[in-house]
Scaffold this active site. Structure first.
Site, short mmCIF file in Angstrom:
data_model
loop_
_atom_site.label_atom_id
_atom_site.label_comp_id
_atom_site.label_asym_id
_atom_site.label_seq_id
_atom_site.Cartn_x
_atom_site.Cartn_y
_atom_site.Cartn_z
N GLU A 1 0.82 -1.21 0.00
CA GLU A 1 0.00 0.00 0.00
C GLU A 1 0.86 1.26 0.00
OE1 GLU A 1 -2.71 -0.75 3.33
OE2 GLU A 1 -3.99 -1.89 1.97
N ASP B 1 -8.30 -9.07 3.61
CA ASP B 1 -8.11 -7.96 4.54
C ASP B 1 -9.23 -7.84 5.56
OD1 ASP B 1 -7.18 -5.70 5.70
OD2 ASP B 1 -7.60 -4.35 4.03
N GLU C 1 -12.87 -2.41 11.72
CA GLU C 1 -12.77 -1.65 10.46
C GLU C 1 -13.84 -2.04 9.44
OE1 GLU C 1 -9.00 -2.08 8.51
OE2 GLU C 1 -9.66 -0.99 6.74
O1 GCW Z 1 -7.15 -2.90 5.81
C1 GCW Z 1 -6.15 -2.06 5.50
C2 GCW Z 1 -6.55 -0.78 6.15
C3 GCW Z 1 -5.41 0.17 6.25
C4 GCW Z 1 -4.30 -0.54 6.99
C5 GCW Z 1 -3.91 -1.78 6.21
C6 GCW Z 1 -2.86 -2.59 6.94
C7 GCW Z 1 -2.77 0.48 8.48
O2 GCW Z 1 -7.60 -0.23 5.44
O3 GCW Z 1 -5.86 1.29 6.95
O4 GCW Z 1 -3.20 0.31 7.18
O5 GCW Z 1 -5.01 -2.61 6.06
O6 GCW Z 1 -3.24 -3.54 7.63
O7 GCW Z 1 -1.69 -2.30 6.81
#
Ligand code: GCW
Length: 843
Positions: free
Chosen positions: A313, A392, A420
C-alpha cells in the site's frame, strides 16, 4: 433561531454535567474505564463465600510488577468484599502469598508444582504451610505472578469457588501482543474511539495515565506487548529526539509487564540517517540499524521490538533494491537479537495496481506467493505476522494458506479487534466467534491435524516462537473502544491468545459477568446477543464469502457494492448480470485454491464441496445456482439480508428487556447504538437487495425486494424549497434519490391515507459530518418531534454511510392528516431526507 432546541440542548448538557459531578454517573464513567476490572461489590452469599480468605498479604520480593500484583490484590479484594488486606509475615500466619517459584521454593521447599510451568504461566494453590492456611499465587516469572492475581480476582468477581484451589495455567502462545495504529498527530488509522492515548500534536502526550490504565487491562488478559504507532509508520518514531518520549511510554507499561514495541519505516536509514539508500544489504544501512537499536535499548532496556509493513500500500520496501522480505527482516532482527528483541514482519504485502481485466490475477495469492518461497530464510527472532484471511479483515474469508506454508519460519496470526470492516463499533459484532472458527480450522498440513491455532503458536513444527497479535486501536473515549459491548472483543482477543480452546460462549459469559453483574437474565441476554452478532452482521452486509460489500475506496463502512470492482485493489467479487464470485480454482481460475494443502485444496476446488459460506470466494456461479441449503444464490442473498436486518431489530428488543438491570447511562448508550444499527441494517439490506435485483433481473420469490408499501419517498412528497437529488451509488438511497434544501429552510409534506390509528414513523435522513441540520416534524401543523443531525458518521454527502433514521414511536393519525417535515440546513449539510415509513404502532 431555534430557541427551544437550544434550550433543550443546554438543559441536557447541564443535566449531564450535574450527573457527572454528582456521583452515580461519574462512578459509572470510571467503571467503564475499568472495563472488565470493575470488581463490583459482592453481596450476600456471594460475599460470604470469600469470608475465609486470609486477611493478610505477603509479597516475596520487590519490583514494579510485584507491586502491581500486590496493589491489584488489595484493590480487588477491598472492592469486592470490603476487606483491606494487611501486610502479613512470611509463612508465619494465615496469608495470601505472592512470589516467583524461586522465592516460594526458598521459603517453603516442599511446594513443588504438579507440572513444570513455563514463563508467564502460574499456579494458584490453597494449602497449609507450617500449619497455616495459605493461598499461593506463583509463577516462574514476576509477570506470571501478576497474571495469577488477575486470574484469581476474576474468579472471585464471577463468584467461583476459590477454596480449595489447585490450578495451573499456561499461556498457549508465547507472544501475545496488541498493535495500535496511532499516528503521531494523535489520530488513529481505523480507530473509532477518540484520539490516541499515546500521542498528540507530533509528540508523546504529557499525561500518560491512560497508557498505564491500558497496560493494566492488557496485563489482566495476559497480553505481553503493545506496538504503539501505526504500521504506516512515521520515521520520526525512532528519531533520536523521540526516544526519551518513547521511554516514558515504556515506563507507563513496565509495572504491568507490558513491553513497548514500535512500527518502523524501512526507509528510516535514508530519511532519518541521511544515508543514500536503505538497501538492507548495504553495510552502512546494516550499521545504521545496529546503532539505532543499541541506542533504543540504552534508554528502554526492556524494549520489545519492531513491526514492519513494507512493499505494501505504497510503503517503502526491500523490493526497491531487488531484495526480499527476509533480507530486510534479518538485518533489523540481527540488530535486535543481542537485546532479546523481536521483529514482526507483516505478510500483508501485495500489489494494489492489479489489472482487474485479467481473470488470473488475484490479490489473495500474494502473501503465500511472496513468503512461502522464503520459508527457512528468516532469522529466529523474526515472526511473520499473517492476517487471518488472504484479503483484509473481511467479515468472512477462508483462513490464509500461508499459515500452512511456513514450516521453518516463526509465524503469528494478526486479528483485528477494531471493527474496520465489521461496523466500526457502531454495529455490534462479537469477533471471538469468528476468530474461533479461524483458529480451529484444520489446514491438514502434511495430511495431519494442524489447526491454525497450533500452527501460529509454533506447536506444529516446534518453532522457537509463535504469536497472536490483535490490532486494537483503543482511544481516549472513556470506554476505550466506543461501543460499550465492543470491549468484549479486546477481552476475547486476550483470552483466546491465552487459551484458544476456550469457547466463544465461555468468553462472552465471562466478559458479561465481569462487566455487568451476575444477574442471570443479563448474562443470558448479553451473551446471546454477542454470540449471534457476527452472523447477523455478515447476513446483512455480504453474502456467501463474497466479502463485505462495503465502500472499499473510502470509509470501509456503509454499502458500496461496485467500489471493489474495476480497480487495482483486487477485492473483486465479479458480480455481473449472469452471476457472481471469483473463480479461484486451480482448474479454471486463479489457482489460489492450490496454495492449500491437498485436502483443503480439494475441498475448495470443487464447487460441490465448498461450504456455502465461502462459495463466492472460490467460485463464479450463476445466480440460479443451488446452494447446499437448497436455495438459489439470489434467493439466499435476499433472504439473508432480510434475516440480518430482522435480527438487528431484535437486538433492540432484547436489550430493552434489560432496562433497570444494567446501569442507566450504559443502557441508554447501548440502546441508541443498537437502534442506529437496526436502521443501518435496513440501509445495507436495501442497497444490496436492490442492486442484485436490478443486476440479475430475478425477483425475490417472497416479493419483498423493491416493494415498500409503507414507505413514502421524500422525492414524491410535496416539496417547498427542497429539490430532488440523485444519490450515488443509486442503491444507497431508497429509489436512488433523496431531497436537499439549498435555502435557509425547506418543507416536505404528504397526506396520510391509511386507516386511523397509532403509528410509528421512521424518518430516514442523511447525517453528514460537515454540518448539523435541524429537523422538525409536524402533524396537522402541530410539532411532534425535532432533532439535530449531529452524529459524526464517516460521510460528507448523502449516501450509505450517512443514512440514518429517527424513530417517532407513536403518532395518532387520521386519513387526510398533513405530515410535514421542516429541514434547516447547516454548513455543507443540506438537511437531506430519503423517505418516511409508517408502521402500525403495535407492530
Ligand atoms: O485494511 C487495511 C486498512 C489500512 C491498513 C492496512 C494494513 C494500516 O484499510 O488502513 O493500514 O489494512 O493492515 O496495513
Amino acid at each position: 433561531m431555534f430557541p427551544e432546541l437550544r434550550m433543550r440542548r443546554l438543559h441536557s448538557v447541564l443535566f449531564a454535567i450535574l450527573l457527572l459531578g454528582g456521583g452515580r454517573e461519574g462512578a459509572q464513567a470510571e467503571a467503564s474505564r475499568d472495563a472488565w476490572l470493575r470488581y463490583a461489590r459482592l453481596e450476600g452469599a456471594q460475599r460470604t463465600k470469600y469470608e475465609s480468605l486470609p486477611a493478610n498479604l505477603v509479597v516475596l520480593g520487590d519490583s514494579a510488577v510485584l507491586r502491581s500484583a500486590q496493589g491489584e490484590m488489595i484493590r480487588g479484594v477491598k472492592a469486592m468484599t470490603g476487606k483491606t488486606l494487611g501486610a502479613g509475615k512470611n509463612f508465619q500466619e494465615k496469608a495470601i502469598i505472592l512470589g516467583t517459584l524461586a522465592e516460594i521454593h526458598t521459603a517453603a521447599p516442599e511446594l513443588v508444582p504438579p507440572h513444570p510451568i513455563g514463563p508467564d504461566g502460574f499456579w494458584l494453590l490453597t494449602t497449609q504451610v507450617r500449619g497455616f492456611d495459605c493461598l499461593i499465587v506463583t509463577s516462574p516469572t514476576e509477570r506470571g505472578v501478576l497474571y495469577g492475581v488477575f486470574a484469581f480476582l476474576s474468579k472471585m468477581a464471577r463468584g467461583e469457588n476459590v477454596s480449595p484451589l489447585n490450578e495451573l495455567q499456561q499461556p498457549y502462545a508465547a507472544t501475545r501482543w496488541v498493535d495500535q495504529w496511532d499516528n503521531l498527530n494523535g489520530t488513529i488509522e481505523r480507530g473509532y474511539a477518540g484520539p490516541s492515548i499515546f500521542f498528540e500534536k507530533g509528540s508523546v502526550r504529557p499525561d500518560l495515565t491512560r497508557a498505564g490504565e491500558y497496560a493494566r487491562l492488557l496485563a489482566s488478559i495476559g497480553v505481553t506487548g503493545c506496538t504503539v504507532n501505526n504500521v504506516n509508520a512515521d520515521p520520526r518514531i525512532i528519531d533520536d529526539s523521540f526516544l526519551p518520549q518513547l521511554a516514558r511510554i515504556a515506563d507507563a507499561f513496565r509495572p504491568w509487564g507490558v513491553q513497548l514495541g514500535v512500527s518502523v519505516d524501512l526507509s528510516s536509514p535514508k530519511v532519518l540517517g541521511n544515508l543514500d539508500s536503505f538497501d538492507p544489504m548495504e553495510p552502512p544501512v546494516i550499521a545504521w540499524w545496529r546503532t539505532k537499536v543499541d541506542q533504543i535499548y540504552r534508554q528502554i532496556p526492556d524494549f520489545g521490538g519492531f513491526v514492519v509493513k513494507a512493499d505494501s500500500e505504497g510503503r517503502a520496501g526491500p523490493s526497491s533494491y531487488g531484495r526480499t522480505p527476509a533480507d530486510a527482516a534479518n538485518v533489523i532482527a540481527r540488530a535486535l537479537k543481542p537485546h532479546g528483541g523481536v521483529l514482526f514482519y507483516r505478510a500483508f504485502v501485495y500489489d494494489h495496481h492489479l489489472d482487474w481485466r485479467n481473470l488470473k490475477n488475484d490479490r489473495a495469492r500474494a502473501a503465500y506467493d511472496i513468503f512461502h518461497p522464503l520459508d527457512g530464510k528468516f532469522d529466529d527472532n523474526v515472526i511473520v505476522q499473517i492476517k487471518y484471511g488472504p484479503i483484509d479483515f473481511q467479515a468472512r474469508e477462508p483462513v490464509s494458506p500461508l499459515f500452512g506454508g511456513l514450516e521453518k519460519t516463526n509465524e503469528g496470526i494478526e486479528l483485528q479487534i477494531t471493527q474496520e470492516y465489521t461496523g466500526q463499533q457502531r454495529h455490534l459484532v462479537f469477533l471471538p466467534t469468528m476468530w474461533k472458527e479461524i483458529l480451529d480450522f484444520d489446514l491438514r498440513v502434511n495430511g495431519e491435524r494442524t489447526p491454525v491455532k497450533q500452527l501460529v503458536a509454533g506447536k506444529v513444527f516446534g518453532r522457537s516462537a509463535g504469536a497472536f497479535v490483535g490490532v486494537a486501536n483503543v482511544g481516549m473515549n472513556e470506554n476505550w473502544l466506543g461501543h460499550p459491548l465492543a470491549l468484549a472483543n479486546l477481552y476475547g482477543f486476550g483470552r483466546l491468545a491465552w487459551d484458544p480452546n476456550l469457547s466463544a460462549e465461555t468468553i462472552a459469559a465471562e466478559w458479561t459477568r465481569l462487566t455487568f453483574a451476575d444477574d442471570p437474565v443479563v448474562v443470558k441476554t448479553i451473551t446471546g446477543m454477542l454470540l449471534a452478532s457476527w452472523h447477523t452482521y455478515e447476513n446483512y452486509t455480504g453474502p456467501l464469502g463474497s466479502q463485505t460489500l462495503t465502500d472499499i475506496l473510502g470509509s470501509h463502512y456503509g454499502p458500496g457494492i461496485e467500489s471493489s470492482e474495476r480497480s487495482g485493489w483486487g477485492q473483486w467479487h465479479r458480480a455481473d448480470h449472469e452471476g457472481i464470485g471469483m473463480d479461484r480454482t486451480v482448474a479454471t481460475g486463479t489457482g489460489y485454491a492450490g496454495q492449500y494443502p491437498p485436502a483443503i485444496r480439494d475441498l475448495y476446488e470443487s464447487v460441490q464441496s465448498t461450504p456455502d459460506e465461502l462459495l463466492l470466494f472460490f467460485h463464479h456461479v450463476p445466480y440460479t445456482y443451488r446452494l447446499h441449503s437448497g436455495k438459489t444464490v439470489i434467493q439466499h442473498i435476499y433472504d439473508s439480508h432480510y434475516e440480518g436486518a430482522e435480527e438487528a431489530a431484535d437486538f433492540v428488543r432484547q436489550w430493552k428487556s434489560l432496562s433497570h438491570r444494567v446501569p442507566d447511562a450504559l443502557y441508554t448508550d447501548v440502546l441508541a447504538r443498537l437502534e442506529y444499527q437496526a436502521g443501518h441494517a435496513i440501509v445495507w439490506r436495501d442497497a444490496i437487495c436492490n442492486w442484485f435485483l436490478r443486476t440479475s433481473g430475478i425477483p425475490d420469490a417472497k416479493g419483498r425486494v423493491g416493494n415498500h408499501p409503507d414507505r413514502i419517498e421524500a422525492e414524491a412528497m410535496q416539496l417547498t424549497g427542497y429539490t430532488a437529488t440523485d444519490v450515488t451509488p443509486w442503491e444507497n438511497a431508497s429509489g436512488g434519490k433523496g431531497i436537499e434544501c439549498a435555502k435557509a429552510s425547506c418543507d416536505a409534506s404528504f397526506h396520510f391515507d391509511r386507516a386511523a390509528g397509532a403509528y410509528e414513523m421512521d424518518v430516514q435522513y442523511f447525517d453528514q459530518n460537515n454540518g448539523e441540520s435541524k429537523f422538525r416534524v409536524f402533524v396537522r401543523n402541530r410539532q411532534v418531534d425535532e432533532w439535530i443531525a449531529s452524529d459524526h458518521l464517516p460521510a460528507t454527502k448523502p449516501g450509505g454511510d450517512s443514512s440514518t433514521r429517527r424513530r417517532i414511536p407513536s403518532l395518532i393519525l387520521r386519513p387526510g392528516d398533513e405530515i410535514r417535515i421542516e429541514g434547516i440546513p447547516d454548513g455543507e449539510e443540506h438537511a437531506p431526507l430519503d423517505y418516511v415509513e409508517l408502521h402500525a404502532a403495535s407492530e
